[in-house]
Design a protein around this motif. Structure first.
Motif, PDB file in Angstrom:
ATOM      1  N   LYS A 123     -18.925 -37.163 -19.802  1.00  0.00           N
ATOM      2  CA  LYS A 123     -17.700 -37.865 -19.459  1.00  0.00           C
ATOM      3  C   LYS A 123     -17.998 -38.816 -18.305  1.00  0.00           C
ATOM      4  O   LYS A 123     -18.948 -38.643 -17.563  1.00  0.00           O
ATOM      5  N   ALA A 124     -17.127 -39.801 -18.162  1.00  0.00           N
ATOM      6  CA  ALA A 124     -17.353 -40.816 -17.137  1.00  0.00           C
ATOM      7  C   ALA A 124     -17.317 -40.200 -15.744  1.00  0.00           C
ATOM      8  O   ALA A 124     -16.664 -39.179 -15.513  1.00  0.00           O
ATOM      9  N   LEU A 125     -18.005 -40.818 -14.814  1.00  0.00           N
ATOM     10  CA  LEU A 125     -18.055 -40.340 -13.435  1.00  0.00           C
ATOM     11  C   LEU A 125     -16.808 -40.788 -12.676  1.00  0.00           C
ATOM     12  O   LEU A 125     -16.821 -41.741 -11.914  1.00  0.00           O
ATOM     13  N   ASP A 126     -15.717 -40.091 -12.899  1.00  0.00           N
ATOM     14  CA  ASP A 126     -14.492 -40.386 -12.176  1.00  0.00           C
ATOM     15  C   ASP A 126     -13.824 -39.068 -11.813  1.00  0.00           C
ATOM     16  O   ASP A 126     -14.288 -37.992 -12.154  1.00  0.00           O
ATOM     17  N   VAL A 127     -12.731 -39.149 -11.074  1.00  0.00           N
ATOM     18  CA  VAL A 127     -11.998 -37.946 -10.686  1.00  0.00           C
ATOM     19  C   VAL A 127     -11.229 -37.446 -11.897  1.00  0.00           C
ATOM     20  O   VAL A 127     -10.436 -38.171 -12.482  1.00  0.00           O
ATOM     21  N   GLU A 128     -11.472 -36.210 -12.267  1.00  0.00           N
ATOM     22  CA  GLU A 128     -10.807 -35.635 -13.426  1.00  0.00           C
ATOM     23  C   GLU A 128      -9.991 -34.434 -13.006  1.00  0.00           C
ATOM     24  O   GLU A 128     -10.378 -33.685 -12.114  1.00  0.00           O
ATOM     25  N   MET A 129      -8.843 -34.249 -13.662  1.00  0.00           N
ATOM     26  CA  MET A 129      -7.967 -33.128 -13.347  1.00  0.00           C
ATOM     27  C   MET A 129      -8.224 -31.977 -14.296  1.00  0.00           C
ATOM     28  O   MET A 129      -8.393 -32.176 -15.501  1.00  0.00           O
ATOM     29  N   MET A 130      -8.247 -30.776 -13.726  1.00  0.00           N
ATOM     30  CA  MET A 130      -8.278 -29.558 -14.504  1.00  0.00           C
ATOM     31  C   MET A 130      -7.103 -28.713 -14.066  1.00  0.00           C
ATOM     32  O   MET A 130      -6.696 -28.752 -12.896  1.00  0.00           O
ATOM     33  N   PHE A 131      -6.527 -27.936 -14.996  1.00  0.00           N
ATOM     34  CA  PHE A 131      -5.275 -27.240 -14.746  1.00  0.00           C
ATOM     35  C   PHE A 131      -5.460 -25.738 -14.944  1.00  0.00           C
ATOM     36  O   PHE A 131      -6.191 -25.307 -15.839  1.00  0.00           O
ATOM     37  N   ALA A 132      -4.766 -24.962 -14.085  1.00  0.00           N
ATOM     38  CA  ALA A 132      -4.856 -23.504 -14.178  1.00  0.00           C
ATOM     39  C   ALA A 132      -3.570 -22.901 -13.645  1.00  0.00           C
ATOM     40  O   ALA A 132      -2.915 -23.461 -12.757  1.00  0.00           O
ATOM     41  N   ALA A 133      -3.216 -21.731 -14.197  1.00  0.00           N
ATOM     42  CA  ALA A 133      -2.078 -20.964 -13.715  1.00  0.00           C
ATOM     43  C   ALA A 133      -2.566 -19.870 -12.773  1.00  0.00           C
ATOM     44  O   ALA A 133      -3.703 -19.407 -12.865  1.00  0.00           O
ATOM     45  N   VAL A 134      -1.699 -19.471 -11.860  1.00  0.00           N
ATOM     46  CA  VAL A 134      -2.037 -18.394 -10.931  1.00  0.00           C
ATOM     47  C   VAL A 134      -2.356 -17.122 -11.720  1.00  0.00           C
ATOM     48  O   VAL A 134      -1.719 -16.812 -12.725  1.00  0.00           O
ATOM     49  N   ASN A 135      -3.380 -16.408 -11.264  1.00  0.00           N
ATOM     50  CA  ASN A 135      -3.858 -15.153 -11.870  1.00  0.00           C
ATOM     51  C   ASN A 135      -4.615 -15.365 -13.175  1.00  0.00           C
ATOM     52  O   ASN A 135      -4.977 -14.387 -13.829  1.00  0.00           O
ATOM     53  N   SER A 136      -4.846 -16.598 -13.559  1.00  0.00           N
ATOM     54  CA  SER A 136      -5.654 -16.869 -14.744  1.00  0.00           C
ATOM     55  C   SER A 136      -7.094 -17.123 -14.307  1.00  0.00           C
ATOM     56  O   SER A 136      -7.433 -17.020 -13.126  1.00  0.00           O
ATOM     57  N   SER A 137      -7.931 -17.451 -15.248  1.00  0.00           N
ATOM     58  CA  SER A 137      -9.321 -17.812 -14.938  1.00  0.00           C
ATOM     59  C   SER A 137      -9.571 -19.244 -15.378  1.00  0.00           C
ATOM     60  O   SER A 137      -8.972 -19.719 -16.346  1.00  0.00           O
ATOM     61  N   VAL A 138     -10.456 -19.926 -14.659  1.00  0.00           N
ATOM     62  CA  VAL A 138     -10.752 -21.316 -14.975  1.00  0.00           C
ATOM     63  C   VAL A 138     -12.248 -21.538 -14.811  1.00  0.00           C
ATOM     64  O   VAL A 138     -12.886 -20.933 -13.943  1.00  0.00           O
ATOM     65  N   ILE A 139     -12.796 -22.377 -15.666  1.00  0.00           N
ATOM     66  CA  ILE A 139     -14.208 -22.739 -15.602  1.00  0.00           C
ATOM     67  C   ILE A 139     -14.301 -24.237 -15.356  1.00  0.00           C
ATOM     68  O   ILE A 139     -13.883 -25.033 -16.196  1.00  0.00           O
ATOM     69  N   LEU A 140     -14.810 -24.599 -14.198  1.00  0.00           N
ATOM     70  CA  LEU A 140     -15.065 -26.004 -13.904  1.00  0.00           C
ATOM     71  C   LEU A 140     -16.407 -26.337 -14.548  1.00  0.00           C
ATOM     72  O   LEU A 140     -17.466 -25.971 -14.043  1.00  0.00           O
ATOM     73  N   SER A 141     -16.342 -27.016 -15.679  1.00  0.00           N
ATOM     74  CA  SER A 141     -17.553 -27.194 -16.470  1.00  0.00           C
ATOM     75  C   SER A 141     -17.669 -28.629 -16.955  1.00  0.00           C
ATOM     76  O   SER A 141     -16.687 -29.219 -17.415  1.00  0.00           O
ATOM     77  N   TYR A 142     -18.876 -29.153 -16.854  1.00  0.00           N
ATOM     78  CA  TYR A 142     -19.178 -30.476 -17.391  1.00  0.00           C
ATOM     79  C   TYR A 142     -20.517 -30.441 -18.096  1.00  0.00           C
ATOM     80  O   TYR A 142     -21.500 -29.927 -17.558  1.00  0.00           O
ATOM     81  N   GLU A 143     -20.542 -30.985 -19.268  1.00  0.00           N
ATOM     82  CA  GLU A 143     -21.765 -30.954 -20.064  1.00  0.00           C
ATOM     83  C   GLU A 143     -22.622 -32.180 -19.746  1.00  0.00           C
ATOM     84  O   GLU A 143     -22.138 -33.315 -19.723  1.00  0.00           O
ATOM     85  N   LEU A 144     -23.888 -31.912 -19.524  1.00  0.00           N
ATOM     86  CA  LEU A 144     -24.849 -32.994 -19.339  1.00  0.00           C
ATOM     87  C   LEU A 144     -25.347 -33.478 -20.691  1.00  0.00           C
ATOM     88  O   LEU A 144     -25.300 -32.761 -21.684  1.00  0.00           O
TER      89      LEU A 144
END
Length: 373
Positions: A123-144
């Motif tokens: 993905k392009a090198l820019d600021v991207e938003m990721m969303f999560a709910a409280v008490n859930s789990s989230v993976i900040l992931s980017y594929e090379l």
């Protein structure tokens, strides 16, 4: 095969008449060389040069990118110099520049190839938003776009650093690249509202580094007073999103056919009062696309109706009934004892009369007291 060298080559050919035919060839060597002979990073500059032993300026050259796009003149990202022999590509990207470039020598020259290897995020090198709910789990992931384990010219000391961008002094979390060869991953197993914010992924190489900034948006729901619903007042439901509020977003509360929404809520929070019990659902929508969904159940107030005291009635009615039965049995038992005692007295009296030889005359007017004995 020996390495070719430029120069004039003569070929002798014998025909049927044993005459010798000579053919002369002027061999010129051409190739494409790059300013870097290893993997490049997104954002870097690469210079490709068509290297030729011929100094004739009439040679025409055309360049084509990996997507078969012809390079024409000077653009914002590339320039042609020295009769198009030099192509300078600025701000390299994976999407447009990674792959095989072609150098066409016209009119009848060869086609030269040069493999440009650009490492970066898909993905392009820019600021991207990721969303999560409280008490859930989230993976900040980017594929090379490249498997770093298979890259032969990368330094083994490359590291991956995750850190909140607000804390520039923090060293961050270092992860060896070999731990994950094609994905940049940070896992948050139990998201708290305080986990919201900006995270910077920094992939370091020998001659540079890649940056990726991620904005994690977190949402939570709450109620005041805490459930269940009281008889006297309403319950206030609140849905809150971490700051800053995403552009072109809105918060929406839904319950059956009831919908309440706020496009630009104050303080990133949307609250309202209700007495409607049941399941309420808060949704964060960005450009009409659902990003986060959280549920909250408003429970019914405790029941004030008195239940029919069946057990108490049974117990209340059973005790007097038992006493009545016991009393009746006791009275009947006492009556039987009394009758037996009366019979015993009469028998004793009859025996006494017989012993005294008293004669009982049967007279019509007299009552025989011993008949019942």
């Amino acid at each position: 095969m020996p390495q070719a060298e430029k120069g004039i080559y003569t070929c002798e050919e014998l025909d049927r008449q044993t005459s010798v035919q000579h053919r002369t060839f002027d061999l010129q060597l051409v190739n494409v060389i790059g300013s870097h002979n290893e993997y490049l990073l997104e954002g870097e500059t690469l210079e490709l040069t068509m290297n030729s032993s011929d100094t004739v300026s009439s040679m025409k050259i055309e360049w084509f990118g990996p997507r078969k796009t012809k390079v024409k003149g000077s653009k914002q990202r590339w320039t042609l110099e020295n009769n198009d022999r030099i192509l300078r590509i600025r701000n390299l990207t994976v999407q447009e520049d990674n792959g095989m470039w072609e150098c066409h020598i016209l009119p009848s020259g060869p086609i030269l190839f040069y493999d440009v290897k650009v490492i970066g995020f898909l993905k392009a090198l820019d600021v991207e938003m990721m969303f999560a709910a409280v008490n859930s789990s989230v993976i900040l992931s980017y594929e090379l776009n490249a498997n770093l384990q298979q890259a032969k010219r990368l330094p083994e000391s490359s590291v991956l650093i995750w850190k909140p961008t607000e804390d520039t002094m923090a060293p961050g979390t270092k992860i060896p690249v070999i731990a994950n060869s094609s994905y940049v991953v940070k896992n948050i197993s139990n998201v708290h509202f305080e986990n919201a914010g900006w995270y910077q992924c920094q992939l370091k190489f020998r001659h540079g580094y890649l940056n990726k900034t991620i904005h994690l948006v977190v949402m939570k729901v709450s109620a005041q007073p805490i459930r269940p619903l009281t008889e006297e007042g309403d319950v206030t439901l609140c849905c809150q999103v971490s700051a800053p509020f995403p552009p072109m977003a809105l918060l929406r509360w839904e319950h059956m056919n009831d919908t309440k929404e706020a496009p630009n809520p104050a303080e990133n929070k949307f609250c309202f009062q209700t007495r409607t019990v049941g399941l309420w659902n808060c949704r964060l929508l960005v450009k009409n696309e659902l990003k986060i969904s959280l549920n909250y159940t408003v429970e019914k107030p405790p029941s004030t109706e008195k239940e029919f005291p069946l057990l108490q009635v049974v117990l209340g009615a059973g005790v007097p009934l038992l006493l009545l039965i016991l009393t009746s049995v006791f009275v009947a038992f006492c009556k039987i004892i009394k009758q037996k005692r009366q019979r015993a007295r009469r028998m004793v009296l009859a025996k006494q009369h017989l012993l005294a030889k008293r004669t009982c005359q049967c007279q019509k007017s007299l009552t025989n007291d011993y008949y019942h004995a």
